[in-house]
Design a protein around this motif. Structure first.
Motif, PDB file in Angstrom:
ATOM      1  N   ASN A   1      37.063  47.828  51.709  1.00 34.69           N
ATOM      2  CA  ASN A   1      38.233  47.527  51.784  1.00 34.69           C
ATOM      3  C   ASN A   1      38.906  48.262  50.643  1.00 34.69           C
ATOM      4  N   ARG A   2      40.079  48.774  50.885  1.00 30.34           N
ATOM      5  CA  ARG A   2      40.952  49.395  50.026  1.00 30.34           C
ATOM      6  C   ARG A   2      42.395  49.530  50.454  1.00 30.34           C
ATOM      7  N   VAL A   3      43.369  49.708  49.409  1.00 29.92           N
ATOM      8  CA  VAL A   3      44.950  49.596  49.936  1.00 29.92           C
ATOM      9  C   VAL A   3      45.441  50.831  48.750  1.00 29.92           C
ATOM     10  N   SER A   4      46.686  51.219  49.270  1.00 30.62           N
ATOM     11  CA  SER A   4      47.231  52.001  48.183  1.00 30.62           C
ATOM     12  C   SER A   4      47.818  51.650  46.944  1.00 30.62           C
ATOM     13  N   ASP A   5      48.246  50.536  46.770  1.00 34.12           N
ATOM     14  CA  ASP A   5      48.744  50.258  45.654  1.00 34.12           C
ATOM     15  C   ASP A   5      48.814  48.647  45.286  1.00 34.12           C
ATOM     16  N   ASP A   6      49.218  48.209  43.967  1.00 34.52           N
ATOM     17  CA  ASP A   6      48.989  46.937  43.436  1.00 34.52           C
ATOM     18  C   ASP A   6      49.898  45.802  44.262  1.00 34.52           C
ATOM     19  N   ASN A   7      51.067  46.539  45.058  1.00 33.68           N
ATOM     20  CA  ASN A   7      51.975  45.591  45.572  1.00 33.68           C
ATOM     21  C   ASN A   7      51.635  45.417  46.954  1.00 33.68           C
ATOM     22  N   TYR A   8      50.669  45.726  47.470  1.00 36.58           N
ATOM     23  CA  TYR A   8      50.365  45.833  48.984  1.00 36.58           C
ATOM     24  C   TYR A   8      50.115  44.374  49.447  1.00 36.58           C
ATOM     25  N   TRP A   9      49.432  43.696  48.836  1.00 29.89           N
ATOM     26  CA  TRP A   9      49.115  42.211  49.034  1.00 29.89           C
ATOM     27  C   TRP A   9      50.472  41.234  49.266  1.00 29.89           C
TER      28      TRP A   9
ATOM     29  N   GLN B   1      46.811  44.245  40.672  1.00 34.65           N
ATOM     30  CA  GLN B   1      47.243  43.547  39.324  1.00 34.65           C
ATOM     31  C   GLN B   1      48.830  43.016  39.605  1.00 34.65           C
ATOM     32  N   ASP B   2      49.317  42.098  39.009  1.00 35.49           N
ATOM     33  CA  ASP B   2      50.373  41.453  39.099  1.00 35.49           C
ATOM     34  C   ASP B   2      50.788  41.132  37.265  1.00 35.49           C
ATOM     35  N   ALA B   3      51.660  41.837  36.722  1.00 31.17           N
ATOM     36  CA  ALA B   3      51.956  41.685  35.431  1.00 31.17           C
ATOM     37  C   ALA B   3      52.243  40.283  34.942  1.00 31.17           C
ATOM     38  N   THR B   4      52.887  39.354  35.987  1.00 33.41           N
ATOM     39  CA  THR B   4      53.063  37.949  35.686  1.00 33.41           C
ATOM     40  C   THR B   4      51.874  36.997  35.921  1.00 33.41           C
ATOM     41  N   ALA B   5      50.883  37.547  36.355  1.00 37.07           N
ATOM     42  CA  ALA B   5      49.562  36.796  36.550  1.00 37.07           C
ATOM     43  C   ALA B   5      48.290  37.785  36.775  1.00 37.07           C
ATOM     44  N   PRO B   6      47.825  38.457  35.504  1.00 38.18           N
ATOM     45  CA  PRO B   6      47.083  39.472  35.389  1.00 38.18           C
ATOM     46  C   PRO B   6      45.422  39.034  35.809  1.00 38.18           C
ATOM     47  N   ILE B   7      44.800  39.690  36.227  1.00 36.72           N
ATOM     48  CA  ILE B   7      43.408  39.397  36.678  1.00 36.72           C
ATOM     49  C   ILE B   7      42.415  40.351  35.735  1.00 36.72           C
ATOM     50  N   LEU B   8      41.526  39.588  35.304  1.00 39.31           N
ATOM     51  CA  LEU B   8      40.444  40.648  34.668  1.00 39.31           C
ATOM     52  C   LEU B   8      39.516  40.962  35.627  1.00 39.31           C
TER      53      LEU B   8
ATOM     54  N   LEU C   1      39.001  49.058  32.651  1.00 31.73           N
ATOM     55  CA  LEU C   1      40.131  48.077  32.649  1.00 31.73           C
ATOM     56  C   LEU C   1      41.642  48.996  32.821  1.00 31.73           C
ATOM     57  N   ASP C   2      42.329  48.374  33.679  1.00 33.11           N
ATOM     58  CA  ASP C   2      43.568  49.206  34.092  1.00 33.11           C
ATOM     59  C   ASP C   2      44.543  48.698  32.923  1.00 33.11           C
ATOM     60  N   PRO C   3      45.841  49.319  32.524  1.00 36.01           N
ATOM     61  CA  PRO C   3      46.555  49.068  31.549  1.00 36.01           C
ATOM     62  C   PRO C   3      46.980  47.714  31.684  1.00 36.01           C
ATOM     63  N   ILE C   4      47.443  47.109  32.730  1.00 37.74           N
ATOM     64  CA  ILE C   4      47.565  45.546  32.776  1.00 37.74           C
ATOM     65  C   ILE C   4      46.469  44.736  32.235  1.00 37.74           C
ATOM     66  N   ALA C   5      45.484  44.895  32.414  1.00 36.95           N
ATOM     67  CA  ALA C   5      44.380  44.194  32.059  1.00 36.95           C
ATOM     68  C   ALA C   5      44.227  44.580  30.714  1.00 36.95           C
TER      69      ALA C   5
END
Length: 802
Positions: free
Chosen positions: A335-343, A384-391, A428-432
């Motif tokens: 499973n893969r998508v193009s970007d963080d906002n896809y979901w 990732q979502d900056a308002t609700a980040p996930i490790l 880790l990505d920048p948000i994490a």
């Protein structure tokens, strides 16, 4: 020629093979003398089959009857008045009928009625080769058995028993009403309709679909199913209204490649985004199967970027010839998508792709006897979502595990040996990095973990009791990419565990609410001891605290995974009582209670955690009951005796007195920080019940009759935030031959955003559906939702038997 004329008020004649006729002409007295009287026996007959085989059909006898019959044996038969011809599953009725035996040709005139395996045609003139079912019918009216459709035509040409062509035809599933001005709510008119029973499809050319006498769809050619079987072709377009993407129009094309594989292409025009090209491919073989879904949206106008996503699942089993070397399996989940906002932007795509943790996982396994091994590669994509980040979790690249289970050792012993080595990596990505910069989990290095587990037990059990002592040894070795412990880049750990599990089962006959039951009382005790071993220097790659419930309270380790083994000196006490049906053994109710006693503090914790010092755990209460078929209740409560309040509670109930009547409700309370309190309600219920119209009990897949309104929906409400989280609410109207649906949907997409859309759909029963795919939304969101039209069993030709 010699003819015999019958003048009796009613005559019947059977045209049969010569041997059969000769046997029939034997005097009954003679046969009675030659054969002793025997008890009658039932014998299978091909005539009673749903589908009579082609090689059997010519051997079947032909019966004719009427007011007057004249003819020449095995040549020509003419029947006048109330004429009937029967052969196999074909019955012809008419005022006059002529049958040519050598040609197997029937010619019928005047009030002709033909029933072919439950499908009925009526009209003034028919010419038909009966066995081949080749001929024509002038000005017929018809009624199809399989989808209960009706129509009239200028002429029907029968090519064979599976193929026919209807000229200047009409087609509808609306039942005729009395009166000369009656018109069906919907009707399909076509220059020609070709019916193919082999593929269960119809193709209409020069077709116009009218709804309440208003033409709504005109096509030079369209195909439609005669049953629920799959067929290739353009599917009806779907139209939706989305608060983010705007108006969405999808025109799917379905390709029935083979009985075991198919594909669907569904381009979608989004007024605010552009054109999304999506597709799905499925395959099914004896040893493997899979499905691929994907879509690409070039230059999304709202995000100014290309968007794409895909999911692929494949499972396969294989074994060498003879099976001496065991068997293996392959499982892929990509499973893969193009970007963080896809979901959040495409919340109605594949449910797998609208999650925030997307796995790319491949596992190759093998088993032979008591030994099983597997190799695994797993990588995660975190949205990732900056308002609700996930490790992000750790990737396993790779993992290799072997497991040996032997349940037939001498003296009744059972053993398990497990060995595993896994490489854990994470970037880790920048948000994490920003959100989890100071946490222990983000600072620990990548590394290789190798562990072994040895388990030995000796179960004793009998009908009224069981006792299982068990010993375990858990050893682990770490090779880290960077120095993070007092021992540098390596660390070792060996921990033993001992447990005792035992219980009793008491039974008695009793009765409650006037009903007899077999009641059980099942007390149980579970003791486990694990000495303390300092694990603070070890990384935590996959361990997490187990949920506290009736499954985990009877286990040795408070953590899942293999990086933390909790120390403990614990005793769990509990009891279960069941109410069983004495005749069937079905469980009508179950009651349970359990509590854990801690004799010393638990010192092993997750990184950043604190030791557990409570001597008594929370009490667990559980109840599930289904004393009457229409009601079921399921509840679990975690109660803290110190504070005299529940810590977590889940209470669920379902009321479903009959088909299309269901209400489900669930209340969930969690006082553990950050805490939550939610109420979830789902339903499907006829609104006509409110004004006394109770409908008909027609069974599943048939609704409750015409003219009925149904309310459907599901709502999830956050009682702490005092806001609606998710909601799907709609209305369905069943008009008999068509069903209308309107659904309003709101799905949460982040802490501050929600996707909203309105779905409209008209289902022309027996033809097609137009509008948005509201049915999919109802089926996915409403527990125990039932389709108003769904063929449970194919209709039998004997249901329209003449």
């Amino acid at each position: 020629m010699h003819y015999t004329r019958f003048q009796a008020s009613r005559a019947r004649f059977a045209l049969t093979p010569v041997a059969f006729v000769a046997a029939a002409l034997l005097p009954l007295a003679t046969r009675a003398q030659e054969q002793p009287e025997a008890a009658p026996q039932l014998k299978p007959s091909p005539v009673l089959r749903e589908n009579i085989p082609a090689d059997v059909r010519p051997q079947l006898p032909t019966f004719v009857e009427g007011d007057a019959i004249r003819g020449q044996t095995d040549v020509q038969t003419e029947v006048q008045g109330n004429a009937v011809l029967r052969k196999g599953d074909t019955i012809i009725r008419a005022d006059k009928l002529e049958y040519n035996t050598p040609k197997d040709l029937a010619t019928a005139t005047g009030n002709v009625h033909i029933n072919k395996a439950g499908t009925i045609y009526e009209g003034p003139f028919l010419e038909l080769e009966v066995d081949a079912f080749h001929g024509f019918f002038n000005e017929p009216r018809y009624h199809f058995l399989r989808n209960d459709a009706y129509g009239e035509a200028e002429r029907v040409d029968f090519e064979d028993d599976k193929h026919s062509i209807i000229h200047r035809a009409t087609y509808t599933t609306c039942q005729r009403r009395p009166g000369p001005d009656w018109m069906p709510d919907w009707i399909l008119k076509a220059d020609k309709i070709t019916l193919d029973d082999d593929t269960d499809t119809g193709v209409a050319t020069g077709a116009v679909l009218s709804f309440f006498r208003v033409p709504i769809l005109g096509l030079p050619a369209m195909s439609f199913p005669l049953t629920d079987q799959r067929k290739s072709g353009v599917l009806p377009p779907t139209i939706g209204l989305d608060n983010k993407s705007g108006v969405e129009v999808t025109v799917p094309y379905y390709w029935n490649i083979a009985p075991n594989r198919d594909a669907t292409i569904y381009p979608t025009l989004m007024s605010k985004r552009g054109v999304d090209l999506g597709g799905e491919f499925r395959y099914l073989e004896p040893s493997y199967n899979g499905i691929f879904r994907g879509d690409i949206l070039p230059n999304d106008k709202l995000r100014d970027m290309d968007r794409w996503g895909y999911t692929y699942q494949h499972t396969q089993s294989f074994a060498p010839a003879g099976g001496a070397l065991g068997g293996g399996a392959l499982a892929l989940n990509l499973n893969r998508v193009s970007d963080d906002n896809y979901w959040r932007d495409f919340s109605r795509n594949s449910s797998v792709l609208t999650q925030r943790l997307l796995a790319a996982d491949g596992t190759l396994s093998w088993g032979i006897g008591d030994l099983s091994v597997f190799a695994r590669e797993q990588k995660w994509q975190t949205l990732q979502d900056a308002t609700a980040p996930i490790l992000p979790p750790y990737d396993r690249s790779p993992q290799v595990q072997a497991r040996y289970v032997k349940n037939s050792l001498p003296a009744g012993f059972e053993s398990t040996i497990e060995a595993d080595t896994t490489r854990f990596t994470r970037t880790l990505d920048p948000i994490a990095q920003t959100a989890f910069a100071a946490t222990p989990e983000s600072l620990q290095p990548n590394g290789q973990r190798t562990y072994g587990l040895l388990q030995l037990s000796r179960p004793w059990q009998a009908p009224g009791w069981f006792f299982v002592p068990k010993a375990q040894v858990h050893a682990a070795h770490y090779d880290l990419d960077a120095t993070s412990t007092a021992n540098g880049r390596t660390e070792d750990r060996v921990i033993p565990t001992f447990s005792l599990d035992g219980g009793l089962v008491f039974e008695r006959n009793t009765s409650y609410f006037g009903r007899a039951f077999l009641q059980t009382l099942e007390p149980r005790a579970f003791y486990t001891y694990t000495p303390f071993r300092d694990q603070t220097n070890l990384p935590n790659y996959d361990s997490a605290l187990n949920d506290f419930n009736f499954a985990t309270i009877w286990t040795e380790n408070a953590f899942g995974g293999n990086d933390r083994i909790s120390d403990g000196n614990l005793l769990t006490l509990g009891a279960t009582s069941r109410l069983l049906d004495p005749d069937t053994g079905a469980e009508a109710a179950k009651f349970g209670i359990a509590q854990r006693v801690r004799f010393k503090d638990q010192l092993v914790t997750l990184p950043g955690g604190t030791p557990v010092s409570e001597r008594l755990s929370d009490l667990l209460f559980g109840v599930s009951a289904n004393l009457v078929p229409s009601w079921s209740v399921d509840s679990t409560v975690e109660y803290n005796p110190k504070t005299n309040r529940s810590i977590r509670s889940t209470i669920g109930a379902r009321y479903s007195p009959k088909n299309y009547h269901v209400i489900t409700a669930a209340y969930r309370l969690n006082r553990i920080a950050p805490g939550s309190e939610q109420m979830d309600v789902g339903w499907q219920w006829p609104l006509n019940d409110l004004w006394g119209d109770k409908g008909q009990e027609l069974g599943p897949g048939r609704g409750e009759g015409e003219g009925r309104w149904y309310s459907v929906g599901r709502m999830n409400y956050d009682m702490q935030a005092k806001k609606l989280v998710d909601a799907v609410v709609g209305l369905e109207y069943d008009a008999g031959c068509w069903i209308g649906r309107v659904v309003v949907e709101r799905l949460q997409a982040g802490t501050t955003q929600a996707n909203k859309r309105v779905l409209f759909q008209i289902e022309f029963v027996g033809l097609s559906r137009l509008g948005s795919n509201a049915l999919q939304s109802l089926k996915e969101n409403i527990p125990r939702y039932q389709f108003l039209r769904e063929q449970v069993l194919p209709p039998s030709r004997f249901s329209n038997y003449d």
